[in-house]
Design a protein around this motif. Structure first.
Motif, mmCIF file in Angstrom:
data_model
loop_
_atom_site.group_PDB
_atom_site.id
_atom_site.type_symbol
_atom_site.label_atom_id
_atom_site.label_comp_id
_atom_site.label_asym_id
_atom_site.label_seq_id
_atom_site.Cartn_x
_atom_site.Cartn_y
_atom_site.Cartn_z
ATOM 1 N N ALA A 1 26.104 182.658 3.750
ATOM 2 C CA ALA A 1 26.813 181.483 4.242
ATOM 3 C C ALA A 1 25.952 180.710 5.224
ATOM 4 O O ALA A 1 25.096 181.261 5.897
ATOM 5 C CB ALA A 1 28.114 181.903 4.910
ATOM 6 N N GLY A 2 26.206 179.430 5.303
ATOM 7 C CA GLY A 2 25.520 178.623 6.295
ATOM 8 C C GLY A 2 24.482 177.703 5.672
ATOM 9 O O GLY A 2 24.135 177.789 4.508
ATOM 10 N N ASP A 3 23.970 176.826 6.515
ATOM 11 C CA ASP A 3 22.996 175.841 6.112
ATOM 12 C C ASP A 3 21.607 176.472 6.091
ATOM 13 O O ASP A 3 21.240 177.228 6.984
ATOM 14 C CB ASP A 3 23.035 174.685 7.123
ATOM 15 C CG ASP A 3 22.271 173.473 6.665
ATOM 16 O OD1 ASP A 3 21.612 173.521 5.615
ATOM 17 O OD2 ASP A 3 22.322 172.458 7.391
ATOM 18 N N ALA A 4 20.826 176.159 5.088
ATOM 19 C CA ALA A 4 19.464 176.694 4.997
ATOM 20 C C ALA A 4 18.552 176.058 6.037
ATOM 21 O O ALA A 4 17.541 176.624 6.411
ATOM 22 C CB ALA A 4 18.905 176.448 3.594
ATOM 23 N N HIS A 5 18.923 174.873 6.510
ATOM 24 C CA HIS A 5 18.118 174.154 7.497
ATOM 25 C C HIS A 5 18.451 174.630 8.913
ATOM 26 O O HIS A 5 19.583 175.008 9.208
ATOM 27 C CB HIS A 5 18.405 172.651 7.425
ATOM 28 C CG HIS A 5 18.104 172.039 6.099
ATOM 29 N ND1 HIS A 5 16.849 172.029 5.532
ATOM 30 C CD2 HIS A 5 18.906 171.397 5.219
ATOM 31 C CE1 HIS A 5 16.893 171.403 4.374
ATOM 32 N NE2 HIS A 5 18.131 171.013 4.151
ATOM 33 N N ALA A 6 17.463 174.525 9.787
ATOM 34 C CA ALA A 6 17.678 174.828 11.203
ATOM 35 C C ALA A 6 18.534 173.720 11.821
ATOM 36 O O ALA A 6 18.449 172.550 11.424
ATOM 37 C CB ALA A 6 16.340 174.934 11.935
ATOM 38 N N ASP B 1 10.280 174.909 -9.358
ATOM 39 C CA ASP B 1 9.059 175.716 -9.328
ATOM 40 C C ASP B 1 9.295 177.088 -8.709
ATOM 41 O O ASP B 1 8.340 177.819 -8.451
ATOM 42 C CB ASP B 1 7.959 174.990 -8.555
ATOM 43 C CG ASP B 1 7.341 173.851 -9.356
ATOM 44 O OD1 ASP B 1 7.454 173.860 -10.590
ATOM 45 O OD2 ASP B 1 6.737 172.960 -8.741
ATOM 46 N N GLY B 2 10.556 177.434 -8.420
ATOM 47 C CA GLY B 2 10.871 178.766 -7.916
ATOM 48 C C GLY B 2 10.780 178.927 -6.412
ATOM 49 O O GLY B 2 10.619 180.040 -5.922
ATOM 50 N N GLY B 3 10.896 177.840 -5.678
ATOM 51 C CA GLY B 3 10.791 177.928 -4.228
ATOM 52 C C GLY B 3 11.833 177.100 -3.515
ATOM 53 O O GLY B 3 12.773 176.587 -4.120
ATOM 54 N N ASP B 4 11.631 176.962 -2.236
ATOM 55 C CA ASP B 4 12.521 176.157 -1.403
ATOM 56 C C ASP B 4 11.716 175.643 -0.220
ATOM 57 O O ASP B 4 10.680 176.203 0.141
ATOM 58 C CB ASP B 4 13.711 176.986 -0.910
ATOM 59 C CG ASP B 4 14.865 176.117 -0.413
ATOM 60 O OD1 ASP B 4 14.850 174.886 -0.640
ATOM 61 O OD2 ASP B 4 15.786 176.663 0.204
ATOM 62 N N ILE B 5 12.206 174.583 0.364
ATOM 63 C CA ILE B 5 11.597 174.008 1.543
ATOM 64 C C ILE B 5 12.734 173.605 2.468
ATOM 65 O O ILE B 5 13.683 172.950 2.035
ATOM 66 C CB ILE B 5 10.678 172.823 1.153
ATOM 67 C CG1 ILE B 5 9.879 172.328 2.338
ATOM 68 C CG2 ILE B 5 11.444 171.717 0.495
ATOM 69 C CD1 ILE B 5 8.703 171.462 1.924
ATOM 70 N N THR B 6 12.678 174.073 3.712
ATOM 71 C CA THR B 6 13.780 173.832 4.636
ATOM 72 C C THR B 6 13.296 173.224 5.945
ATOM 73 O O THR B 6 12.187 173.501 6.406
ATOM 74 C CB THR B 6 14.552 175.131 4.946
ATOM 75 O OG1 THR B 6 13.651 176.085 5.511
ATOM 76 C CG2 THR B 6 15.195 175.691 3.687
#
Length: 185
Positions: A99-104, A132-137
């Protein structure tokens, strides 16, 4: 259960598509080592395969990073671990850790700019990176500099610096004029 695999731009990372939701839309979990994997029965199973050095869960995919070995030898064990997990009905994460936002979080005078940055990340950048199998936060914003965390296949990818500077930075500058630079942390 049929699990598809896809290569990623990072040759040390392979993307697994189990054909069902993993964490759900907009959610992600990064397990850069075995210690972090203790939050997830599935991540622990994957780390039990010799040669696995990182695991990442996205909305509907799993990426596994290897430190050694060849995919042709690792892939059958990883497919088996993923299949056993899903057919056994165990949770992906212990409790409600997804749960929660992936961003700070970010508060203060730049709050509106940060909201715009996060919106661009969520609508224009993260979906492309997930392919592409990743994430950016988002991790922070200070004096026109956006600090981002790259996870999954993007972490350690040979083309991640180019993607960050040419793709992400240019996109953010276009939609949010207050952005001067983007840096990975």
């Amino acid at each position: 259960m049929f699990i598809q695999t896809e290569a990623t731009p990072n040759p040390a990372t392979l993307k697994f598509l189990p054909g069902r939701e993993v964490l759900g839309e907009g959610r992600a979990a990064d397990f850069p080592d075995e210690e972090a994997a203790r939050r997830s029965p599935l991540a622990m199973r994957l780390f039990a395969v010799e040669g696995v050095s990182g695991v990442f869960f996205g909305s509907d995919f799993i990426t596994v990073t290897k430190s050694e070995g060849e995919w042709q030898h690792l892939k059958p064990a990883l497919l088996g671990a993923i299949m056993e997990h899903f057919t056994g009905g165990a949770p992906i994460l212990f409790g409600d850790l997804a749960a929660g936002d992936a961003h700070a979080a970010h508060e203060g005078e730049d709050a509106e700019i940060v909201r715009e940055i996060k919106e661009v990340l969520d609508t224009r950048i993260r979906p492309a990176v997930a392919q592409d199998g990743g994430d950016i936060t988002f991790q922070g914003f200070e004096d026109g500099v956006v600090f981002l965390a790259m996870q999954g296949a993007c972490s350690g990818c040979p083309s991640s610096t180019l993607t960050l500077k040419k793709g992400v930075e240019n996109t953010l500058k276009h939609y949010v004029p207050e952005v001067r630079e983007v840096r990975a942390i």
